[in-house]
Design a protein around this motif. Sequence first.
Motif, PDB file in Angstrom:
ATOM      1  N   GLU A 141       9.775   7.184 -20.681  1.00 37.07           N
ATOM      2  CA  GLU A 141       8.515   6.579 -20.438  1.00 37.07           C
ATOM      3  C   GLU A 141       7.506   7.526 -19.462  1.00 37.07           C
ATOM      4  O   GLU A 141       6.321   6.618 -19.118  1.00 37.07           O
ATOM      5  CB  GLU A 141       8.939   5.206 -19.716  1.00 37.07           C
ATOM      6  N   PHE A 142       7.846   8.585 -19.062  1.00 34.22           N
ATOM      7  CA  PHE A 142       7.199   9.283 -18.219  1.00 34.22           C
ATOM      8  C   PHE A 142       5.827   9.390 -18.944  1.00 34.22           C
ATOM      9  O   PHE A 142       5.620   9.960 -20.002  1.00 34.22           O
ATOM     10  CB  PHE A 142       7.581  10.710 -17.808  1.00 34.22           C
ATOM     11  N   PRO A 143       4.550   9.186 -18.227  1.00 35.24           N
ATOM     12  CA  PRO A 143       3.371   9.432 -19.092  1.00 35.24           C
ATOM     13  C   PRO A 143       2.941  10.739 -19.696  1.00 35.24           C
ATOM     14  O   PRO A 143       2.188  10.764 -20.631  1.00 35.24           O
ATOM     15  CB  PRO A 143       2.239   9.049 -18.070  1.00 35.24           C
ATOM     16  N   GLY A 144       3.364  11.913 -18.969  1.00 41.73           N
ATOM     17  CA  GLY A 144       3.266  13.035 -19.569  1.00 41.73           C
ATOM     18  C   GLY A 144       4.119  13.491 -20.904  1.00 41.73           C
ATOM     19  O   GLY A 144       5.123  13.605 -20.505  1.00 41.73           O
ATOM     20  N   PHE A 150       2.010  17.331 -18.354  1.00 43.91           N
ATOM     21  CA  PHE A 150       2.468  17.080 -17.090  1.00 43.91           C
ATOM     22  C   PHE A 150       1.820  17.968 -16.281  1.00 43.91           C
ATOM     23  O   PHE A 150       1.493  17.466 -14.862  1.00 43.91           O
ATOM     24  CB  PHE A 150       4.062  17.572 -17.084  1.00 43.91           C
ATOM     25  N   ILE A 151       1.634  19.097 -16.456  1.00 36.46           N
ATOM     26  CA  ILE A 151       0.691  19.988 -15.282  1.00 36.46           C
ATOM     27  C   ILE A 151      -0.665  19.202 -15.014  1.00 36.46           C
ATOM     28  O   ILE A 151      -0.864  19.158 -14.034  1.00 36.46           O
ATOM     29  CB  ILE A 151       0.646  21.363 -16.231  1.00 36.46           C
ATOM     30  N   GLN A 152      -1.268  18.738 -16.260  1.00 34.01           N
ATOM     31  CA  GLN A 152      -2.607  17.841 -15.991  1.00 34.01           C
ATOM     32  C   GLN A 152      -2.401  16.993 -14.994  1.00 34.01           C
ATOM     33  O   GLN A 152      -3.230  16.744 -13.977  1.00 34.01           O
ATOM     34  CB  GLN A 152      -3.118  17.522 -17.188  1.00 34.01           C
ATOM     35  N   LEU A 153      -1.469  15.819 -15.247  1.00 34.16           N
ATOM     36  CA  LEU A 153      -0.933  14.897 -14.387  1.00 34.16           C
ATOM     37  C   LEU A 153      -0.938  15.351 -12.909  1.00 34.16           C
ATOM     38  O   LEU A 153      -1.352  14.712 -11.869  1.00 34.16           O
ATOM     39  CB  LEU A 153      -0.013  13.894 -14.838  1.00 34.16           C
ATOM     40  N   ALA A 154      -0.029  16.449 -12.714  1.00 34.33           N
ATOM     41  CA  ALA A 154       0.457  16.941 -11.338  1.00 34.33           C
ATOM     42  C   ALA A 154      -0.901  17.336 -10.929  1.00 34.33           C
ATOM     43  O   ALA A 154      -1.221  17.168  -9.342  1.00 34.33           O
ATOM     44  CB  ALA A 154       1.558  17.850 -11.473  1.00 34.33           C
ATOM     45  N   LYS A 155      -1.898  18.016 -11.353  1.00 33.07           N
ATOM     46  CA  LYS A 155      -3.015  18.667 -10.861  1.00 33.07           C
ATOM     47  C   LYS A 155      -3.914  17.542 -10.328  1.00 33.07           C
ATOM     48  O   LYS A 155      -4.703  17.623  -9.208  1.00 33.07           O
ATOM     49  CB  LYS A 155      -3.527  19.654 -11.798  1.00 33.07           C
ATOM     50  N   ALA A 156      -3.774  16.443 -11.352  1.00 31.10           N
ATOM     51  CA  ALA A 156      -4.946  15.498 -11.007  1.00 31.10           C
ATOM     52  C   ALA A 156      -4.381  14.759  -9.482  1.00 31.10           C
ATOM     53  O   ALA A 156      -5.181  13.889  -9.137  1.00 31.10           O
ATOM     54  CB  ALA A 156      -5.102  14.335 -12.159  1.00 31.10           C
ATOM     55  N   SER A 157      -3.157  14.694  -9.505  1.00 28.80           N
ATOM     56  CA  SER A 157      -2.647  13.655  -8.365  1.00 28.80           C
ATOM     57  C   SER A 157      -1.604  14.372  -7.492  1.00 28.80           C
ATOM     58  O   SER A 157      -0.595  14.194  -7.698  1.00 28.80           O
ATOM     59  CB  SER A 157      -2.110  12.170  -8.989  1.00 28.80           C
ATOM     60  N   ALA A 175      13.514  26.818  -9.153  1.00 25.87           N
ATOM     61  CA  ALA A 175      12.809  26.974 -10.349  1.00 25.87           C
ATOM     62  C   ALA A 175      11.371  26.144 -10.250  1.00 25.87           C
ATOM     63  O   ALA A 175      10.128  26.578 -10.676  1.00 25.87           O
ATOM     64  CB  ALA A 175      13.411  26.571 -11.432  1.00 25.87           C
ATOM     65  N   MET A 176      11.436  24.924  -9.827  1.00 27.52           N
ATOM     66  CA  MET A 176      10.105  24.062  -9.464  1.00 27.52           C
ATOM     67  C   MET A 176       9.207  24.745  -8.512  1.00 27.52           C
ATOM     68  O   MET A 176       8.121  24.698  -8.730  1.00 27.52           O
ATOM     69  CB  MET A 176      10.596  22.633  -9.046  1.00 27.52           C
ATOM     70  N   GLU A 177       9.833  25.265  -7.518  1.00 22.22           N
ATOM     71  CA  GLU A 177       9.086  26.153  -6.423  1.00 22.22           C
ATOM     72  C   GLU A 177       8.098  27.349  -7.138  1.00 22.22           C
ATOM     73  O   GLU A 177       6.980  27.282  -6.941  1.00 22.22           O
ATOM     74  CB  GLU A 177       9.741  26.535  -5.305  1.00 22.22           C
ATOM     75  N   MET A 178       8.928  27.750  -7.913  1.00 21.51           N
ATOM     76  CA  MET A 178       8.071  29.057  -8.653  1.00 21.51           C
ATOM     77  C   MET A 178       7.012  28.514  -9.577  1.00 21.51           C
ATOM     78  O   MET A 178       5.997  29.091  -9.582  1.00 21.51           O
ATOM     79  CB  MET A 178       9.239  29.777  -9.605  1.00 21.51           C
ATOM     80  N   LEU A 179       7.367  27.104 -10.269  1.00 24.86           N
ATOM     81  CA  LEU A 179       6.286  26.736 -11.004  1.00 24.86           C
ATOM     82  C   LEU A 179       5.165  26.083 -10.262  1.00 24.86           C
ATOM     83  O   LEU A 179       4.166  26.355 -10.551  1.00 24.86           O
ATOM     84  CB  LEU A 179       7.002  25.435 -12.042  1.00 24.86           C
ATOM     85  N   LYS A 180       5.468  25.434  -9.095  1.00 20.93           N
ATOM     86  CA  LYS A 180       4.373  24.890  -8.329  1.00 20.93           C
ATOM     87  C   LYS A 180       3.491  26.006  -7.772  1.00 20.93           C
ATOM     88  O   LYS A 180       2.251  25.991  -7.802  1.00 20.93           O
ATOM     89  CB  LYS A 180       5.035  24.232  -7.011  1.00 20.93           C
ATOM     90  N   GLN A 181       4.100  26.990  -7.322  1.00 20.25           N
ATOM     91  CA  GLN A 181       3.239  28.406  -7.146  1.00 20.25           C
ATOM     92  C   GLN A 181       2.413  28.851  -8.148  1.00 20.25           C
ATOM     93  O   GLN A 181       1.167  29.039  -8.028  1.00 20.25           O
ATOM     94  CB  GLN A 181       3.996  29.626  -6.390  1.00 20.25           C
ATOM     95  N   ALA A 182       3.020  28.865  -9.528  1.00 15.91           N
ATOM     96  CA  ALA A 182       2.350  29.563 -10.556  1.00 15.91           C
ATOM     97  C   ALA A 182       1.138  28.540 -11.236  1.00 15.91           C
ATOM     98  O   ALA A 182       0.148  29.052 -11.614  1.00 15.91           O
ATOM     99  CB  ALA A 182       3.441  29.709 -11.594  1.00 15.91           C
ATOM    100  N   ALA A 183       1.482  27.280 -11.038  1.00 15.21           N
ATOM    101  CA  ALA A 183       0.493  26.228 -11.564  1.00 15.21           C
ATOM    102  C   ALA A 183      -0.275  25.757 -10.852  1.00 15.21           C
ATOM    103  O   ALA A 183      -1.150  25.080 -10.970  1.00 15.21           O
ATOM    104  CB  ALA A 183       1.288  25.301 -12.550  1.00 15.21           C
ATOM    105  N   SER A 249       3.522  28.789 -22.582  1.00 13.84           N
ATOM    106  CA  SER A 249       2.826  27.600 -22.124  1.00 13.84           C
ATOM    107  C   SER A 249       1.788  27.960 -21.058  1.00 13.84           C
ATOM    108  O   SER A 249       1.443  27.228 -20.740  1.00 13.84           O
ATOM    109  CB  SER A 249       3.470  26.486 -21.847  1.00 13.84           C
ATOM    110  N   GLY A 250       1.261  29.199 -21.044  1.00  8.96           N
ATOM    111  CA  GLY A 250       0.031  29.827 -20.238  1.00  8.96           C
ATOM    112  C   GLY A 250       0.775  30.440 -18.924  1.00  8.96           C
ATOM    113  O   GLY A 250      -0.107  30.683 -17.849  1.00  8.96           O
ATOM    114  N   TYR A 251       2.129  30.717 -18.775  1.00  9.47           N
ATOM    115  CA  TYR A 251       2.551  31.367 -17.535  1.00  9.47           C
ATOM    116  C   TYR A 251       3.666  32.493 -17.960  1.00  9.47           C
ATOM    117  O   TYR A 251       4.850  32.394 -17.773  1.00  9.47           O
ATOM    118  CB  TYR A 251       3.458  30.436 -16.632  1.00  9.47           C
TER     119      TYR A 251
END
Length: 331
Positions: A141-144, A150-157, A175-183, A249-251
């Motif tokens: 049920e997650f909107p992304g 998912f990246i768009q939602l996280a960047k918007a909020s 892994a998420m820490e690396m993604l947070k830095q990259a994105a 996917s862009g990274y």
Amino acid sequence: MLRRNPLSIRRRRALAALIASVGLLAGLPAAAAAWPDKPLRLVVPFPPGGSTDAVGRLLAAELGKQLGQTVIVENKGGANGNIGSDAVAKAAPDGYTLLLSGVGSNAINYALYQSMPYQDKDFAHISLLATGPNVLVANPEFPGRTFAEFIQLAKASPGKYTHASSGNGSSGHLAMEMLKQAAGINLVHVPYKGGAAAITDTIGGRVSVLFLNQDNVLPQVQAGKLRALAVASVKRNPAYPDIPTIAESGYPGFAAESWFGLSAPAGTPPAVIERLHGATVKAMAEPALRDKLEKVGFVVVGNDPKAFSAFVGAEIDKWGKAAKASGARMD
């Protein structure tokens, strides 16, 4: 004058040489005997049950066949793999005590703990056995619906969404820490004591997304209880053929994989390392073993000591940077 028979002289010389060689053989140390001449011990630095234990037991069974000796699995858990790994680092370097090495105990922990009981130089790495990516999953049920959404939602909020992990300093957390830095995104970390609880709360929608090893979330993804958004390996994973990688996917180059290897105490004789390497490669090539690992998304490797050692060095550097950026500490 009495002439000596040349044939007799040659015989006496041959006999003397034989006696001398027998004396030399009798003086050889026990270590020169055929190796292995007794059972081996494979230390798994985590409790029975998880992925590390499963891989260790599969390897032990096949390695024993290749070496002609029993390989006994000894689970020695504690301190995120440090206790069992330290026991091997300090064991006699005779090839009879081995370590099921891995991303936590042999890469991530060096950055998490201020005081480590061992260092990478304390091991002789034999072969990388298999790798498996962390997978980013969400409640259906997650909107992304996709990784891009998912990246768009996280960047918007920034700070609105949460990400679960199996614990502070786990490969999923970093892994998420690396993604947070990259994105350039910001999510709130919710650590759990193990993957099972994190999966339960992600299914229930109490956390937004979860990064976890591919084998742990595969049953829930296949059952439709979780939706896979992306896999954190450079190439697509055979168990998730339709799920894009973060790298595509862009990274580019993004990879956050768990891995398992075989290591021994530093100082183990080169001839023993060579024998272990050959036996390990043959063991990992066994169709039945490969099939069991590949069914749950592991990629079987089986490389040489030089390549594995270089791989471990690169992993220590990569995960160390992620741990430093996250501020995660285990002391």
